[in-house]
Design an enzyme around this catalytic site. Structure first.
Site, PDB file in Angstrom:
ATOM      1  N   LEU A  89       2.791  -2.096  -4.369  1.00 19.16           N
ATOM      2  CA  LEU A  89       1.365  -2.460  -4.374  1.00 19.16           C
ATOM      3  C   LEU A  89       0.736  -1.957  -3.088  1.00 19.16           C
ATOM      4  O   LEU A  89       1.207  -2.310  -2.010  1.00 19.16           O
ATOM      5  CB  LEU A  89       1.203  -3.981  -4.366  1.00 19.16           C
ATOM      6  CG  LEU A  89       1.471  -4.800  -5.621  1.00 19.16           C
ATOM      7  CD1 LEU A  89       1.315  -6.279  -5.285  1.00 19.16           C
ATOM      8  CD2 LEU A  89       0.512  -4.412  -6.734  1.00 19.16           C
ATOM      9  N   HIS A  90      -0.291  -1.152  -3.201  1.00 19.68           N
ATOM     10  CA  HIS A  90      -0.970  -0.743  -1.965  1.00 19.68           C
ATOM     11  C   HIS A  90      -2.446  -0.393  -2.145  1.00 19.68           C
ATOM     12  O   HIS A  90      -3.141  -0.143  -1.171  1.00 19.68           O
ATOM     13  CB  HIS A  90      -0.249   0.447  -1.319  1.00 19.68           C
ATOM     14  CG  HIS A  90      -0.527   1.752  -2.014  1.00 19.68           C
ATOM     15  ND1 HIS A  90       0.077   2.098  -3.181  1.00 19.68           N
ATOM     16  CD2 HIS A  90      -1.369   2.763  -1.707  1.00 19.68           C
ATOM     17  CE1 HIS A  90      -0.368   3.276  -3.572  1.00 19.68           C
ATOM     18  NE2 HIS A  90      -1.244   3.708  -2.700  1.00 19.68           N
ATOM     19  N   ARG A  91      -2.943  -0.374  -3.396  1.00 18.51           N
ATOM     20  CA  ARG A  91      -4.351  -0.015  -3.603  1.00 18.51           C
ATOM     21  C   ARG A  91      -5.244  -1.000  -2.861  1.00 18.51           C
ATOM     22  O   ARG A  91      -5.072  -2.224  -2.994  1.00 18.51           O
ATOM     23  CB  ARG A  91      -4.735  -0.104  -5.075  1.00 18.51           C
ATOM     24  CG  ARG A  91      -4.068   0.851  -5.945  1.00 18.51           C
ATOM     25  CD  ARG A  91      -4.893   2.081  -6.259  1.00 18.51           C
ATOM     26  NE  ARG A  91      -3.939   3.104  -6.561  1.00 18.51           N
ATOM     27  CZ  ARG A  91      -3.859   4.281  -5.964  1.00 18.51           C
ATOM     28  NH1 ARG A  91      -4.742   4.630  -5.070  1.00 18.51           N
ATOM     29  NH2 ARG A  91      -2.931   5.142  -6.278  1.00 18.51           N
TER      30      ARG A  91
END
Ligand code: UD1
Length: 428
Positions: A238-240
């Site tokens: 997860l990094h958005r």
């Protein structure tokens, strides 16, 4: 012929590596006819490798060079982090100087990160002489559209495509999108996917990774029996900004993964942005952490999601090994949707849109959105499905970089011969 390839951020490295390998392979095949001892044949391609430094640390950049057998960059711009404006502007300023010195025939940009747009933009406006000559701009992974302009990558994709001369497309939707935007068909080439070239080239090598042992995901390592079997586990990235920069959005996703964490361990290599947010938002307990600091390689044992194995961002081969053996991958990345499609591993994408529809049509990907109930449902469905990788998307066959190089060489030859005929006409 001089080809300059730009990389900047993590997802660029595996897309550029096969192009560099194809150039080297071609150079090795050229006989030295005409050239003297130690001289290059005129057909030899000179390659200049530029790293903007958008990603700069060992976890996000350094280890990928080793894993993907990439050469050391010839030029490193060292731009580092910053706001979109600052980062893009720094790359623009520094890359202009590189172009003016090196004067390449072709600039290859890959993907959709800030470095991609910044370097394409500089190349589109550079002038090497009074005739306004400039390099050909080749965009690898052109035409993808999420139709969500709040994503910085979508802006980068659209603008890069519209200033490029050669657009190399990975899937059918890209052809349609570019046609709808009025881009001339003779610029567009459907070549396949260089990220998949890398995956196919390194899939076997990734088996030698020791990551499963390090994370105690081998059954014998856990004391559950003597064999070499692998635990059932899920893999999460997860990094958005839209998922992790807002506390309630981030929390909602973590809540959506509660059932999964109860079912099997979740390996979560944590991106630096996400790591910062966990601390800033005080989400340690939701990740099952007792610690205030998010420490590397820490197996979880606290409250909340008990079964999460948090690690630093992983290198290419370790991550590939983990993807290959995962029961499920949950992600908001673009490339991972494609890689799991190719590997036949069920994937749940926690985003509202995808620019890679082929991964849903003929792949193993499901677009879950970002609401917890939808994520839970998608996870349940994917965990219950058995997939086999019978239908790899068209041209995802490990040959994309060779096709790209063929087009670059043909374009250069056509350019040279039209310049020669202009000179001849001027002499007559
Ligand atoms: C960038 C790309 C995104 C891609 C992602 C992969 C853009 C607009 N976004 O997003 O498309 O999916 O890379 O990771 O180009 N940091 C480090 N070490 C590094 C690099 C960054 O610690 O080597 C930290 C910095 O503090 C930075 C943050 O991570 O502020 C985010 O990095 P940044 O390059 O701004 O964007 P990404 O979120 O990584």
């Amino acid at each position: 012929m001089i080809i300059l390839t730009v990389v900047g951020a993590r997802p660029n490295f595996m897309k550029a590596a096969p192009i560099i390998a194809a150039i080297n392979e071609r150079n090795e095949r050229i006989p030295a006819n005409g050239a003297g001892r130690g001289e290059r044949s005129p057909e030899t391609i000179r390659h200049i490798f530029v790293h903007t430094g958008q990603h700069y640390d060992e976890f996000m950049s350094g280890s990928f060079f080793t894993d993907l057998e990439l050469p050391k960059p010839d030029i490193h711009l060292g731009v580092g982090s910053g706001s979109h404006a600052v980062q893009t502007a720094e790359i623009v300023k520094k890359f202009e100087a590189v172009l003016l010195t090196e004067k390449p025939d072709v600039v290859v940009v890959v993907g959709d990160v800030n470095s991609t747009l910044a370097c394409a933009l500089v190349t589109a406006k550079i002038c090497f002489d009074s005739a306004g000559s400039r390099p050909v701009i080749a965009h690898v992974e052109a035409g993808l559209r999420s139709f969500d302009r709040s994503m910085p990558e979508e802006i980068n994709r659209i603008l890069t495509d519209h200033v490029s001369d050669l657009l190399f497309v990975t899937e059918e939707s890209g052809l349609q999108n570019l046609q709808n935007e009025g881009i001339s068909p003779d610029k567009i080439h459907f070549v396949g996917n260089t990220m998949i070239d890398s995956l196919l080239a390194f899939k076997e090598k990734a088996e030698a990774s020791t990551v499963l042992d390090k994370l105690k995901l081998r059954l014998n390592a856990r004391g559950n029996g003597g064999g070499k079997s692998i635990c059932r586990y899920a893999l999460l990235t997860l990094h958005r900004p839209s998922n992790v920069d807002n506390r309630s959005a981030f929390l909602n996703i973590l809540d959506g993964l509660e059932d999964l964490a109860a079912d099997c361990p979740i390996v979560f290599p944590i991106h630096p942005r996400t790591r910062r947010r966990v601390q800033e938002f005080g989400l340690q307990s939701q990740l099952g952490l007792n610690e205030v600091e998010v420490k590397p390689n820490l197996a979880m044992s606290g409250e909340g999601l008990r079964n999460i194995i948090l690690t630093e961002p992983l290198g290419y081969l370790d991550f590939l090994c983990l993807m290959k053996h995962a029961a499920l991958v949950v992600t908001d990345s673009g490339g991972i949707q494609e890689e799991t499609t190719c590997l036949g591993i069920p994937c749940v994408t926690v985003r509202e849109s995808t620019e890679r529809p082929i991964t849903i049509e003929s792949g193993t990907n499901v677009l879950a959105g970002t609401q917890k109930e939808k994520i839970r449902q998608a996870v349940r469905r994917q965990m219950a499905t058995k997939y086999c990788n019978e239908r790899a998307p068209e041209k995802w066959d490990g040959q994309a970089a060779r096709r790209i190089l063929d087009v670059l060489i043909r374009t250069q030859l056509a350019k040279t011969s039209s310049q020669q005929s202009l000179i001849l006409q001027a002499c007559v």
